[in-house]
Write an enzyme that holds these catalytic residues in place. Structure first.
Site, PDB file in Angstrom:
ATOM      1  N   HIS A  33      21.702  41.806  26.384  1.00  0.00           N
ATOM      2  CA  HIS A  33      21.972  42.888  25.441  1.00  0.00           C
ATOM      3  C   HIS A  33      22.660  44.073  26.114  1.00  0.00           C
ATOM      4  O   HIS A  33      22.666  45.164  25.566  1.00  0.00           O
ATOM      5  CB  HIS A  33      20.653  43.352  24.814  1.00  0.00           C
ATOM      6  CG  HIS A  33      20.038  42.329  23.906  1.00  0.00           C
ATOM      7  ND1 HIS A  33      18.693  42.237  23.672  1.00  0.00           N
ATOM      8  CD2 HIS A  33      20.593  41.331  23.186  1.00  0.00           C
ATOM      9  CE1 HIS A  33      18.441  41.234  22.840  1.00  0.00           C
ATOM     10  NE2 HIS A  33      19.582  40.664  22.534  1.00  0.00           N
ATOM     11  N   LYS A  91      31.029  34.940  31.117  1.00  0.00           N
ATOM     12  CA  LYS A  91      32.388  34.704  30.628  1.00  0.00           C
ATOM     13  C   LYS A  91      32.981  35.979  30.022  1.00  0.00           C
ATOM     14  O   LYS A  91      34.096  36.369  30.332  1.00  0.00           O
ATOM     15  CB  LYS A  91      32.304  33.610  29.560  1.00  0.00           C
ATOM     16  CG  LYS A  91      33.578  32.939  29.201  1.00  0.00           C
ATOM     17  CD  LYS A  91      33.322  31.837  28.161  1.00  0.00           C
ATOM     18  CE  LYS A  91      32.430  30.732  28.704  1.00  0.00           C
ATOM     19  NZ  LYS A  91      32.280  29.603  27.750  1.00  0.00           N
ATOM     20  N   ASP A 118      36.709  40.677  30.381  1.00  0.00           N
ATOM     21  CA  ASP A 118      36.655  42.010  29.770  1.00  0.00           C
ATOM     22  C   ASP A 118      36.594  41.960  28.243  1.00  0.00           C
ATOM     23  O   ASP A 118      37.320  42.694  27.554  1.00  0.00           O
ATOM     24  CB  ASP A 118      37.846  42.873  30.235  1.00  0.00           C
ATOM     25  CG  ASP A 118      37.792  43.136  31.730  1.00  0.00           C
ATOM     26  OD1 ASP A 118      36.680  43.324  32.259  1.00  0.00           O
ATOM     27  OD2 ASP A 118      38.859  43.110  32.381  1.00  0.00           O
ATOM     28  N   LYS A 120      24.157  32.079  22.294  1.00  0.00           N
ATOM     29  CA  LYS A 120      24.557  30.724  21.889  1.00  0.00           C
ATOM     30  C   LYS A 120      23.565  30.227  20.848  1.00  0.00           C
ATOM     31  O   LYS A 120      22.399  30.617  20.851  1.00  0.00           O
ATOM     32  CB  LYS A 120      24.538  29.777  23.097  1.00  0.00           C
ATOM     33  CG  LYS A 120      25.458  28.591  22.938  1.00  0.00           C
ATOM     34  CD  LYS A 120      26.896  28.966  23.257  1.00  0.00           C
ATOM     35  CE  LYS A 120      27.847  27.829  23.042  1.00  0.00           C
ATOM     36  NZ  LYS A 120      29.179  28.154  23.557  1.00  0.00           N
TER      37      LYS A 120
HETATM   38  P1  NAD Z   1      34.321  18.978  19.798  1.00  0.00           P
HETATM   39  O1  NAD Z   1      33.084  18.561  19.113  1.00  0.00           O
HETATM   40  O2  NAD Z   1      35.472  19.458  18.977  1.00  0.00           O
HETATM   41  O3  NAD Z   1      34.874  17.821  20.759  1.00  0.00           O
HETATM   42  C1  NAD Z   1      34.144  17.186  21.755  1.00  0.00           C
HETATM   43  C2  NAD Z   1      34.661  15.752  21.870  1.00  0.00           C
HETATM   44  O4  NAD Z   1      34.048  15.111  22.991  1.00  0.00           O
HETATM   45  C3  NAD Z   1      34.339  14.901  20.643  1.00  0.00           C
HETATM   46  O5  NAD Z   1      35.536  14.350  20.129  1.00  0.00           O
HETATM   47  C4  NAD Z   1      33.373  13.837  21.178  1.00  0.00           C
HETATM   48  O6  NAD Z   1      33.509  12.594  20.521  1.00  0.00           O
HETATM   49  C5  NAD Z   1      33.788  13.752  22.638  1.00  0.00           C
HETATM   50  N1  NAD Z   1      32.740  13.215  23.508  1.00  0.00           N
HETATM   51  C6  NAD Z   1      31.405  13.386  23.455  1.00  0.00           C
HETATM   52  N2  NAD Z   1      30.777  12.730  24.444  1.00  0.00           N
HETATM   53  C7  NAD Z   1      31.751  12.107  25.164  1.00  0.00           C
HETATM   54  C8  NAD Z   1      31.748  11.274  26.314  1.00  0.00           C
HETATM   55  N3  NAD Z   1      30.628  10.960  26.945  1.00  0.00           N
HETATM   56  N4  NAD Z   1      32.933  10.808  26.779  1.00  0.00           N
HETATM   57  C9  NAD Z   1      34.093  11.131  26.167  1.00  0.00           C
HETATM   58  N5  NAD Z   1      34.152  11.928  25.070  1.00  0.00           N
HETATM   59  C10 NAD Z   1      32.999  12.406  24.568  1.00  0.00           C
HETATM   60  O7  NAD Z   1      33.830  20.121  20.825  1.00  0.00           O
HETATM   61  P2  NAD Z   1      34.709  21.242  21.479  1.00  0.00           P
HETATM   62  O8  NAD Z   1      34.618  22.457  20.626  1.00  0.00           O
HETATM   63  O9  NAD Z   1      36.028  20.704  21.872  1.00  0.00           O
HETATM   64  O10 NAD Z   1      33.830  21.559  22.782  1.00  0.00           O
HETATM   65  C11 NAD Z   1      33.899  20.745  23.944  1.00  0.00           C
HETATM   66  C12 NAD Z   1      33.341  21.531  25.114  1.00  0.00           C
HETATM   67  O11 NAD Z   1      34.055  22.762  25.267  1.00  0.00           O
HETATM   68  C13 NAD Z   1      31.863  21.920  24.990  1.00  0.00           C
HETATM   69  O12 NAD Z   1      31.276  21.932  26.261  1.00  0.00           O
HETATM   70  C14 NAD Z   1      31.941  23.345  24.468  1.00  0.00           C
HETATM   71  O13 NAD Z   1      30.777  24.095  24.766  1.00  0.00           O
HETATM   72  C15 NAD Z   1      33.149  23.863  25.227  1.00  0.00           C
HETATM   73  N6  NAD Z   1      33.795  25.019  24.625  1.00  0.00           N
HETATM   74  C16 NAD Z   1      34.269  24.993  23.360  1.00  0.00           C
HETATM   75  C17 NAD Z   1      34.896  26.124  22.838  1.00  0.00           C
HETATM   76  C18 NAD Z   1      35.511  26.145  21.459  1.00  0.00           C
HETATM   77  O14 NAD Z   1      36.191  27.123  21.143  1.00  0.00           O
HETATM   78  N7  NAD Z   1      35.346  25.140  20.649  1.00  0.00           N
HETATM   79  C19 NAD Z   1      35.011  27.293  23.615  1.00  0.00           C
HETATM   80  C20 NAD Z   1      34.528  27.278  24.929  1.00  0.00           C
HETATM   81  C21 NAD Z   1      33.929  26.133  25.422  1.00  0.00           C
END
Ligand code: NAD
Length: 472
Positions: free
Chosen positions: A64, A94, A99, A106
């Site tokens: 916070h 992050k 900034d 989360k």
């Molecule tokens: P998403 O759900 O859009 O996509 C994730 C993909 O990974 C899915 O298509 C799923 O089928 C695939 N997947 C799952 N397990 C797998 C495996 N063992 N092998 C291969 N593929 C597999 O999710 P996203 O939003 O793209 O997020 C992915 C990662 O990025 C997460 O760790 C998330 O926390 C991080 N992230 C996302 C954002 C965002 O803006 N969406 C921002 C920062 C970080």
């Protein structure tokens, strides 16, 4: 010494401790920065067909020190309290790093979204939001969710609509959640933001002559080989933008249903279309199926981009990784014990808290847009365009030379929202990289990018606490 098989939360804590030892921040203050400030665990019933299902869900506000707190909501059957705590902690670091003036948070809902219909997902999302409203865990000045694994702009619309129903007349209500569709108070460029940020971050590293020399690579992105795990939001935009704007060759993709490989390179746009039509990446023309989906991680390549979930590179497979660079597009894909092995092998790990910060950066722009109630560029676009036109006219008069209509339209264009968002994102990623790089070069014993990123983030958060007078 790090535990041999740390879970995700333990990995984040281990990484924190390793970097904290490189700072002069007092212990009590480090303890405060490390802990999660508020953990809300909830259970609520949702009617599925003619039965009731009890859904387990969480919202964790890690820090916070700045408000609102900010962080995505994950829908996954693997969600648990420690996972959400790890993700919330990473969000604080992050935000500080790039900034963005928020604390970290989360959310997680323990469901497998594939198993539910749209109606059922809407009911779950609305009920989850109701629980957040009831406990004052959501609001434009309190805590602002966004999409994460298993969620998208669709869920964000349901969240906004539910929030507004409770807070009728709240003028800044649209800022209670980001990652909304553009037509529902969203911002252009948010969907691609995380992947685009990954591209900018990798490009910065690859353009660094000294770092590339150490890896035995030519500087620059063009022609480098890339392997991507996870073709969801982050993986697909990282792939398409790296391919289109960086001229990178993507040689393998791993997804839920399997992994495919092609030495000649895979056209990611076409692969995404193919998967939409057939439901699988397997069978994409010109590619070979690999025996196991995890095998893609062990391929020889310049850049490995894990963009699915945490802990996929662990002590068990770290020795077999042959990539020169690992770009952590996902949160926590490399465990702290695996990283020790990778660093000894000379592999550069670009850490999640930096590399995937593009999402929260553009979420911040969206939140600002919501608070200002106006699209970026609306006031100045035409004015700027006219000013540039006057300059070009003046140039023509003074030189007697004429500028072609095509050149004129390029030179005199005023910036649209998407131009400003991309420019702000690029500026953020480039600046943050330079800061981390400078710390890594300057600080004794700070030999990896994750520690340098942590040192930077911890220093900024500690300074906030000191300025508050909490730790004089
Ligand atoms: P998403 O759900 O859009 O996509 C994730 C993909 O990974 C899915 O298509 C799923 O089928 C695939 N997947 C799952 N397990 C797998 C495996 N063992 N092998 C291969 N593929 C597999 O999710 P996203 O939003 O793209 O997020 C992915 C990662 O990025 C997460 O760790 C998330 O926390 C991080 N992230 C996302 C954002 C965002 O803006 N969406 C921002 C920062 C970080």
């Amino acid at each position: 010494m790090a535990k041999s098989t740390p879970n995700f939360y333990e990995s984040v804590q281990n990484n924190f401790d390793k970097a904290a030892a490189l700072t002069t921040i007092p212990k009590g203050l480090l303890d405060q920065i490390k802990v999660c400030n508020a953990v809300y665990q909830m259970r609520f019933p949702v009617r599925i067909g003619n039965q009731y299902k009890v859904v387990e869900a969480y919202r964790v506000q890690h820090s916070h020190h700045r408000l609102p707190t900010k962080g995505g909501i994950r829908y996954s059957i693997h969600v648990n309290q420690e996972e959400v705590m790890a993700l919330a902690s990473l969000m604080s670091y992050k935000c500080a790093l790039v900034d963005v003036p928020f604390g970290g948070a989360k959310g997680g809902v323990k469901i497998s979204p594939r198993k539910y219909t749209q109606d059922q997902l809407e009911r779950i999302t609305r009920r989850y939001t109701t629980e957040l409203v009831r406990k004052n865990f959501i609001g434009p000045g309190i805590d602002v969710p966004a999409p994460d694994y298993g969620t998208s702009s669709k869920e964000m619309t349901w969240i906004l609509d539910t929030y507004v129903a409770f807070r009728n007349g709240e003028i800044d209500a649209a800022g209670c959640v980001t990652g909304k569709p553009v037509t529902q108070n969203g911002i252009r460029g948010r969907t691609e933001a995380t992947g685009r940020g990954v591209f900018y971050g990798l490009r910065e590293l690859l353009n660094n002559k000294k770092e590339m020399e150490a890896l035995g690579l030519e500087p620059g992105m063009a022609g480098k080989t890339m392997v991507i795990q996870g073709l969801g939001n982050v993986g697909s935009y990282t792939g398409t933008i790296s391919q289109d704007e960086g001229d990178v060759k993507i040689i393998a993709v791993s997804e839920y249903e399997g992994a495919i490989y092609s030495e000649k390179g895979i056209d990611i746009q076409k692969l995404i279309k193919f998967r939409k039509e057939t439901g699988s990446i397997v069978g994409f023309p010109g590619t070979k199926k690999m025996a196991k989906r995890e095998d893609a991680l062990e391929l020889e390549c310049d850049i490995l981009v894990p963009a699915a979930l945490e802990n996929v590179i662990h002590k068990g497979n770290a020795k077999k990784i042959k990539a020169k660079i690992i770009g952590e597009a996902a949160n926590g894909p490399v465990t702290s014990s695996a990283e020790e092995i990778l660093l000894k092998k000379g592999i550069i790990v670009v850490p999640d808290m930096y590399l995937n910060a593009g999402g929260v950066t553009v979420s911040y722009f969206e939140w600002l847009k919501n608070l200002s109630h106006m699209r970026f560029g609306r006031m100045e676009k035409r004015f700027n365009s006219q000013t540039y036109l006057n300059l070009v006219d003046q140039f023509e008069r003074m030189t007697g030379k004429s500028v072609s209509e095509k050149e004129k339209s390029i030179l005199t264009r005023g910036a649209d929202e998407i131009d400003l968002v991309r420019s702000g994102l690029e500026e953020t990623m480039v600046n943050a990289f330079q800061q981390i790089r400078e710390i890594k070069a300057r600080k004794k014993r700070c030999e990896d990018y994750r520690s340098a990123a942590f040192v930077n983030a911890l220093t900024k958060i500690a300074s906030d606490y000191m300025n508050m007078g909490v730790f004089p």
